[in-house]
Design an enzyme around this catalytic site. Sequence first.
Site, mmCIF file in Angstrom:
data_model
loop_
_atom_site.group_PDB
_atom_site.id
_atom_site.type_symbol
_atom_site.label_atom_id
_atom_site.label_comp_id
_atom_site.label_asym_id
_atom_site.label_seq_id
_atom_site.Cartn_x
_atom_site.Cartn_y
_atom_site.Cartn_z
ATOM 1 N N ALA A 1 0.857 -1.272 -0.001
ATOM 2 C CA ALA A 1 0.194 0.037 -0.213
ATOM 3 C C ALA A 1 0.897 1.153 -0.077
ATOM 4 C CB ALA A 1 -0.943 -0.113 1.397
ATOM 5 N N PRO A 2 0.349 2.384 -0.678
ATOM 6 C CA PRO A 2 -0.876 2.224 -1.196
ATOM 7 C C PRO A 2 -1.148 1.924 -2.819
ATOM 8 C CG PRO A 2 0.262 4.671 -1.211
ATOM 9 C CD PRO A 2 1.193 3.608 -0.436
ATOM 10 N N GLY A 3 0.224 1.474 -3.354
ATOM 11 C CA GLY A 3 0.067 0.864 -4.652
ATOM 12 C C GLY A 3 1.235 1.449 -5.539
ATOM 13 N N GLY A 4 1.717 2.539 -5.041
ATOM 14 C CA GLY A 4 2.742 3.135 -6.288
ATOM 15 C C GLY A 4 3.552 2.087 -6.943
ATOM 16 N N ARG B 1 -5.575 -0.016 4.602
ATOM 17 C CA ARG B 1 -4.639 0.634 3.378
ATOM 18 C C ARG B 1 -4.704 -0.314 2.315
ATOM 19 N NH1 ARG B 1 -0.400 3.642 3.983
ATOM 20 N NH2 ARG B 1 1.535 1.998 3.503
ATOM 21 N N CYS C 1 12.308 4.370 3.163
ATOM 22 C CA CYS C 1 12.679 5.623 3.093
ATOM 23 C C CYS C 1 13.135 6.273 4.219
ATOM 24 C CB CYS C 1 11.244 6.160 2.885
ATOM 25 S SG CYS C 1 9.950 5.928 4.108
#
Length: 460
Positions: A106-109, A133, A226
């Site tokens: 999630a969210p799916g990028g 999510r 990240c």
Amino acid sequence: MPKLPEDFIRKYTKLLGKQKADQLFNAISENSKNAYRINSLKEKQTLSYAQSEKIPLIPDAYYGKISGKDPEWVSGTVYSQEPAAMFPAFFLDAQPGEKILDLCAAPGGKSTAIGAQLKGQGFLLANEISLSRAKILRENLERWGVTNALITSEKPEKLSKYFSQYFDKILVDAPCSGEGMFRKDPQAIEYWSQDYVIFCRQRQKEILSAAVQMLKPGGELIYSTCTFAPEENEQIVSWLTKTFGFTIMPLKINEQYIDHGHPEWSDNNNDLVKTARFWPTANIGEGQYVAKLRLDEKIKDQTTSTSKKSKHRKKPRNALTKSDIHLIANVLDNFKLLPEIENWQANCQVNNNHVFIPAINTNSDTHLKILANGVELGILKKNRFEPGHQLAMVLAGRKQNRVVDLSSSNNYLKYLHGETIKTDSDINGFILVSFKSFILGFGKISNHIIKNYYPKGLRI
């Protein structure tokens, strides 16, 4: 400038030296960068967004801000994504026909990017442990027009019981301390502590231990975060090489934009320079770390129990009746189908009257929380078949003739609200509704009135 934790300042001043650390701290106070990707699964359309500043290396990706109210987004033609976050899926480099797992999806990028790489061939398992999510993940993959995804909301260790040594490639974009998102998400600063970094490292090891069980011998793992923290980056990669026999693979790095990993922040394994670090000072986007690893083919026994394999080989348990096929064909025969769904009569299953072409066959012994499996064509009701929204998003991958384009922004908003719309079209029955040539979903015309089939859960 946002107020950074003193421990964070001391830590990175020691790691980077005062000059580079000050540059990092200053970059955190600057504005974050917006970007988007264009969907290669859809028919090519003219966008209203500028395409003047391309993101290095990433195909069909540009800097610029998009709106969730624009037809480009509603139609799944573009996806808004932080620029540095595009690189893990790019480095994964999924090939049509491969079996891919996006474990923290999630969210799916990243899943949408992988779906585009697979081109409808092979298999994508997109998993998100958070159910709320995972529902957003499903919306984004359906909007994108992906036909070959199983979407689940499960703990990694539970998935590993069903998919032992199954995947060619696995992407683990791990939950992390979020240091790389400080300027985009100031709340990440409030949550940060060195104790939280150590907590995240332990959680990453647990997730990766389950992921390794699902990777084929010789398979590839993309690990990304990240955060800047070496404890969650280089040190995790070193742990993977020592614990599971992974080899660190080189990444395509342009040092003008992308820094290399730092062996001196871990165990001085020189291969860590093959990993990639994204700093906000390089002006690509936010902070990101990516490593690509290959599992030794000789490390694990390649046999898998027949009971586990059988879960993915069972014949469909709910086949269509002749009457069902007739009702569905009356609708589908009006549209140009993509190759992935052309043979729908042979591949369809029915579950609670929902008709779908599964990405993978499951049975009643598969106790997974499944949100979607393949393509839902629609729902069988009494003496009729209603096509589903996901089918409309898939059909947008080919030039369609049975399309009614909305004549105004006012009608566009009416459609998104779920209202009926007047039309001059002489067509009757189900049609695809578009605005500025972007397909938005289904409608059904009777007496010059379009009945709205835009899903209630997506309406604004």
